[in-house]
Motif scaffolding. Structure first.
Motif, PDB file in Angstrom:
ATOM      1  N   GLN A 139      -1.557  -1.121 -15.099  1.00  0.00           N
ATOM      2  CA  GLN A 139      -1.811  -0.454 -13.827  1.00  0.00           C
ATOM      3  C   GLN A 139      -1.512  -1.379 -12.653  1.00  0.00           C
ATOM      4  O   GLN A 139      -0.914  -0.956 -11.650  1.00  0.00           O
ATOM      5  N   GLU A 140      -1.917  -2.639 -12.776  1.00  0.00           N
ATOM      6  CA  GLU A 140      -1.630  -3.590 -11.705  1.00  0.00           C
ATOM      7  C   GLU A 140      -0.123  -3.811 -11.556  1.00  0.00           C
ATOM      8  O   GLU A 140       0.398  -3.891 -10.440  1.00  0.00           O
ATOM      9  N   LEU A 141       0.572  -3.893 -12.699  1.00  0.00           N
ATOM     10  CA  LEU A 141       2.020  -4.080 -12.647  1.00  0.00           C
ATOM     11  C   LEU A 141       2.702  -2.878 -12.007  1.00  0.00           C
ATOM     12  O   LEU A 141       3.625  -3.031 -11.190  1.00  0.00           O
ATOM     13  N   ARG A 173       1.334  -0.831  -9.874  1.00  0.00           N
ATOM     14  CA  ARG A 173       1.010  -0.857  -8.445  1.00  0.00           C
ATOM     15  C   ARG A 173       1.868  -1.883  -7.715  1.00  0.00           C
ATOM     16  O   ARG A 173       2.362  -1.639  -6.607  1.00  0.00           O
ATOM     17  N   LEU A 174       2.075  -3.047  -8.344  1.00  0.00           N
ATOM     18  CA  LEU A 174       2.918  -4.062  -7.720  1.00  0.00           C
ATOM     19  C   LEU A 174       4.362  -3.585  -7.612  1.00  0.00           C
ATOM     20  O   LEU A 174       5.044  -3.858  -6.612  1.00  0.00           O
ATOM     21  N   GLU A 175       4.848  -2.879  -8.639  1.00  0.00           N
ATOM     22  CA  GLU A 175       6.213  -2.345  -8.576  1.00  0.00           C
ATOM     23  C   GLU A 175       6.342  -1.314  -7.459  1.00  0.00           C
ATOM     24  O   GLU A 175       7.351  -1.279  -6.738  1.00  0.00           O
ATOM     25  N   GLN A 176       5.317  -0.466  -7.323  1.00  0.00           N
ATOM     26  CA  GLN A 176       5.347   0.513  -6.245  1.00  0.00           C
ATOM     27  C   GLN A 176       5.308  -0.162  -4.878  1.00  0.00           C
ATOM     28  O   GLN A 176       6.039   0.228  -3.955  1.00  0.00           O
ATOM     29  N   LEU A 177       4.458  -1.185  -4.756  1.00  0.00           N
ATOM     30  CA  LEU A 177       4.399  -1.916  -3.495  1.00  0.00           C
ATOM     31  C   LEU A 177       5.715  -2.624  -3.210  1.00  0.00           C
ATOM     32  O   LEU A 177       6.166  -2.675  -2.056  1.00  0.00           O
ATOM     33  N   LYS A 178       6.333  -3.151  -4.256  1.00  0.00           N
ATOM     34  CA  LYS A 178       7.629  -3.814  -4.083  1.00  0.00           C
ATOM     35  C   LYS A 178       8.689  -2.820  -3.627  1.00  0.00           C
ATOM     36  O   LYS A 178       9.470  -3.106  -2.709  1.00  0.00           O
ATOM     37  N   ASN A 199       7.909  -1.822  -0.090  1.00  0.00           N
ATOM     38  CA  ASN A 199       8.274  -2.911   0.815  1.00  0.00           C
ATOM     39  C   ASN A 199       9.780  -2.952   1.039  1.00  0.00           C
ATOM     40  O   ASN A 199      10.257  -3.148   2.159  1.00  0.00           O
TER      41      ASN A 199
END
Length: 311
Positions: free
Chosen positions: A96-98, A100-105, A108
């Motif tokens: 889930q964190e990964l 979320r980080l991919e979505q944020l990336k 961005n």
């Protein structure tokens, strides 16, 4: 040989007393221990006895070992199950964190692209988010979260980080409707970046676009990038629009069929820019400011339609 009728003395009949036997045996045992300690003559005998009694030791220890191993197995199985559950939960949290980080990336990257696009177009723009796609299956439209309250007006161009995606067609106080370039009722004046050839691009309603009214021998090749020409006064010139993916040329036809794929699109991003016009459009001429010929014709028409006055 015993003499018949002769009885042995009581001492020989009873033998040694128990205390004497114990003393003799203790002395003999101590002597053997001391001799084994000094001479080590019983090591061979001891090893032989150990070899002979080893199977008996294994047989005696097997039930206890079996019970101990069984207990360790089940306790280890329970521990492994708990460890597996813990690792599965940690893996789910990490996934889930990964994600979320991919979505944020990705978000961005899209926002950086929008900032670059805003700096490139040199006009006022309004950042907006795509809320959802319109329900009409026969049109390609999306709904933005900005409306007249935020300065969005009808006819404004809408772009994402890659290029043009459409044009605002209807505006409401808090949201607006954008018709995508791939809609069959949408058209945009464009120019071929490589050759400078000007044309008009129409939506096909299937997610693609078509360059129409171009001669069959027009200088258009596969992979050519299509840009906005800015002749309509709505779209800023030089914005990426599409890429040529197919060019059908028939010598018997006057015009070729050139199919293009849009560069931008709602499937690639959820953030867009609503661009203002580079220059305000000229006002529509009023009837009083029309050309003399048209004014004279209008006056003549009015005079002919008026009834003649009675003398």
């Amino acid at each position: 040989m015993p003499v018949p009728g002769h009885q042995p003395p009581p001492f020989f009949k009873r033998g040694l007393p128990l205390s004497a036997k114990l003393t003799i045996y203790l002395a003999l045992s101590l002597a053997l221990l001391v001799a084994d300690l000094r001479l080590r003559y019983l090591d061979t005998l001891r090893q032989g006895v150990a070899i002979l009694t080893y199977p008996l030791q294994i047989a005696a220890a097997t039930p206890a070992e079996f019970v101990r191993n069984t207990g360790n197995y089940f306790s280890g199985l329970v521990g492994l199950q708990r460890e597996n559950e813990r690792l599965s939960a940690n893996q789910l949290v990490a996934a889930q964190e990964l994600l979320r980080l991919e979505q944020l990336k990705a978000e961005n990257s899209q926002l950086r692209g929008l900032l670059d696009m805003r700096a490139r177009v040199k006009v006022n723009s309004i950042a907006a988010e795509i809320l959802f796609t319109a329900r009409d299956p026969f049109s390609h439209r999306v709904i933005l979260d900005k409306g007249t309250s935020q300065g969005v007006g009808p006819g404004l161009a809408v772009v994402d980080a890659e290029g043009v995606i459409g044009q605002v067609t209807r505006v409401f106080p808090l949201h607006s409707e954008v018709t995508l370039l791939s809609d069959k009722e949408q058209a945009i004046p464009v120019v071929v970046a490589r050759s400078g050839l000007r044309a008009v691009m129409f939506g096909t309603g299937t997610g693609l676009m078509e360059l129409r009214f171009l001669a069959a021998n027009a200088d258009v090749q596969l992979g050519d990038q299509i840009l906005t020409s800015g002749l309509d006064g709505v779209f800023v010139p030089g914005l990426p629009v599409a890429t040529v993916v197919r060019a059908d040329r028939d010598s018997g036809e006057s015009f070729g069929r050139i199919i293009c794929k849009p560069i931008g699109g709602v499937a690639k991003s959820g953030s867009v820019l609503v661009l203002g016009r580079a220059e305000p459009l000229p006002e529509r001429p009023a009837a009083e400011n029309a050309s003399p010929e048209r004014s004279a014709a209008g006056r003549i028409g009015r005079k002919q339609s008026e009834p003649e006055s009675q003398p």
